[in-house]
Design a protein around this motif. Structure first.
Motif, mmCIF file in Angstrom:
data_model
loop_
_atom_site.group_PDB
_atom_site.id
_atom_site.type_symbol
_atom_site.label_atom_id
_atom_site.label_comp_id
_atom_site.label_asym_id
_atom_site.label_seq_id
_atom_site.Cartn_x
_atom_site.Cartn_y
_atom_site.Cartn_z
ATOM 1 N N THR A 1 3.353 -52.386 -26.102
ATOM 2 C CA THR A 1 2.744 -51.138 -26.557
ATOM 3 C C THR A 1 2.297 -51.391 -27.992
ATOM 4 N N VAL A 2 1.518 -50.465 -28.544
ATOM 5 C CA VAL A 2 1.086 -50.637 -29.933
ATOM 6 C C VAL A 2 1.759 -49.618 -30.844
ATOM 7 N N ASP A 3 2.904 -49.110 -30.426
ATOM 8 C CA ASP A 3 3.637 -48.158 -31.259
ATOM 9 C C ASP A 3 4.047 -48.766 -32.600
ATOM 10 N N TYR A 4 4.198 -50.085 -32.633
ATOM 11 C CA TYR A 4 4.654 -50.761 -33.847
ATOM 12 C C TYR A 4 3.557 -50.875 -34.910
ATOM 13 N N VAL A 5 2.298 -50.703 -34.521
ATOM 14 C CA VAL A 5 1.188 -51.048 -35.407
ATOM 15 C C VAL A 5 1.165 -50.229 -36.695
ATOM 16 N N PRO A 6 1.328 -48.897 -36.676
ATOM 17 C CA PRO A 6 1.300 -48.170 -37.956
ATOM 18 C C PRO A 6 2.331 -48.671 -38.957
ATOM 19 N N ASN A 7 3.569 -48.910 -38.508
ATOM 20 C CA ASN A 7 4.577 -49.437 -39.432
ATOM 21 C C ASN A 7 4.212 -50.825 -39.918
#
Length: 354
Positions: free
Chosen positions: A137-143
């Motif tokens: 998933t790309v949930d990590y991208v903002p952090n």
């Protein structure tokens, strides 16, 4: 006063051993580029994390033009040892970022890649954070972007991920800081089902690519995309997005070659059949590959050997194998074919010298 010579790290010694077997017989000059070993060794020395061995070294090699090589040094976040220490200073300034990745347990299965543009003479790497393939998933991208002091990139990049066409699964992001205008590279997994749909109606692929500013396809590009779609294989598709939110002119297509279970001791099976052969044939037909492709199979191997690590002897399995061919496109069609090779060493047995 003579300068103090810094001893090469275990990571560099491993890479030298792996590369020299792959590059013997004149393949360094003909396939990887003259001086590529020393350029890579210097990069790995500066990217060496104390007490932590990379999972892989990936070599990126064009199939046409002057022989050259770029390098990816890949660590698994959860295997990096605390406290994080680079052999030579702060690891190009990425020490705080690596420490943050280590502290975040949600990232322990993620891959941290230091990507060196060796062919451009770059000393500082781009940096990628890649999630596990099957659970991406790309949930990590903002952090990730906050930790890289790129908060202003978050909105446009996440909007690009949200705009994913049917069958495009958002996959990964990487900060290409050393490239002109410092784009963020972002990638998708395009499903086999969607590729089969493209094979039936290439206008669907053209429509999907238009979401990211790719349009007015000429006859050449349309036919090239059609030939790739006819393989009906899933693919990785990557694009660049710039600080102002605009997309780069090009994009990359990497078909899944299905070679993960093949034996690198039998390179003819890997390079002489299936999707790998099809891609090499297409790259040759499109004038993106020359005779150096015949050297790739000769650079493959899987061997066991005993090496020394300080006071210990270690039995290791050393492997060199290709794992993908990427075709890059610009506005006029296919413009570059690159093969990716993986070098890896795995410890099998350790015992102390007597």
């Amino acid at each position: 006063m003579m300068p103090v010579k810094i001893e090469e790290t275990r990571q560099v010694r491993d890479f030298r051993r792996l590369f020299m077997r792959a590059a013997k017989g004149g393949r360094e000059e003909a396939l990887f580029g003259s001086g590529s070993l020393e350029a890579a060794a210097g990069a790995i020395q500066r990217a060496s994390i104390t007490g932590t061995l990379p999972l892989f070294y990936h070599l990126e090699i064009p199939l046409f033009g002057k022989p050259r090589m770029d390098l990816f040094v890949e660590y698994k976040c959860g295997r990096i040892r605390a406290p994080v220490r680079f052999t030579e200073g702060d690891g190009y300034g990425w020490l705080p970022f690596v420490e943050n990745c280590l502290r975040d347990e949600a990232l322990h299965e993620y891959m941290l890649n230091f990507a060196f543009d060796l062919s451009e003479g770059q000393q500082r790497p781009n940096i990628y954070l890649i999630p596990p393939f099957r659970t991406a998933t790309v949930d990590y991208v903002p952090n990730m972007l906050k930790r890289l002091a790129c908060t202003d990139r978050i909105d446009s990049l996440m909007a690009a991920f949200r705009a994913a066409p049917p069958g495009w699964k958002p996959y990964y992001a990487g900060l290409m800081e050393v490239r002109p205008d410092s784009p963020v590279r972002f990638g998708f997994q395009v499903s086999q089902e969607r590729m089969c749909q493209y094979a039936e109606d290439i206008s669907l692929w053209k429509k999907d690519l238009s979401v990211y500013g790719k349009g007015s396809f000429g006859e050449t590009m349309t036919e090239q995309l059609s030939q790739l779609a006819r393989e009906k294989r899933p693919c990785d598709l990557d694009l660049n997005i710039y600080p102002d939110g605009t997309f780069g002119d090009g994009f990359g297509v990497t078909l899944d070659p299905g070679i993960k279970r093949l034996d690198p001791r039998r390179p003819e099976e890997m390079m002489g059949s299936g999707v790998m052969k099809t891609l090499l044939d297409l790259a040759t037909m499109w004038r993106l590959a020359d005779a150096r492709q015949e050297l790739i199979g000769k650079a493959c191997y899987a061997v066991q050997r005993v090496v020394r690590d300080d006071a210990d002897r270690v039995r290791v399995a050393d492997v060199s194998k290709p794992y993908a061919i990427k075709i890059r496109f610009n506005a006029d069609g296919a413009c570059l074919a690159k093969v990716y090779m993986t070098l890896l060493s795995r410890e099998l047995e350790r015992w102390a010298y007597e």
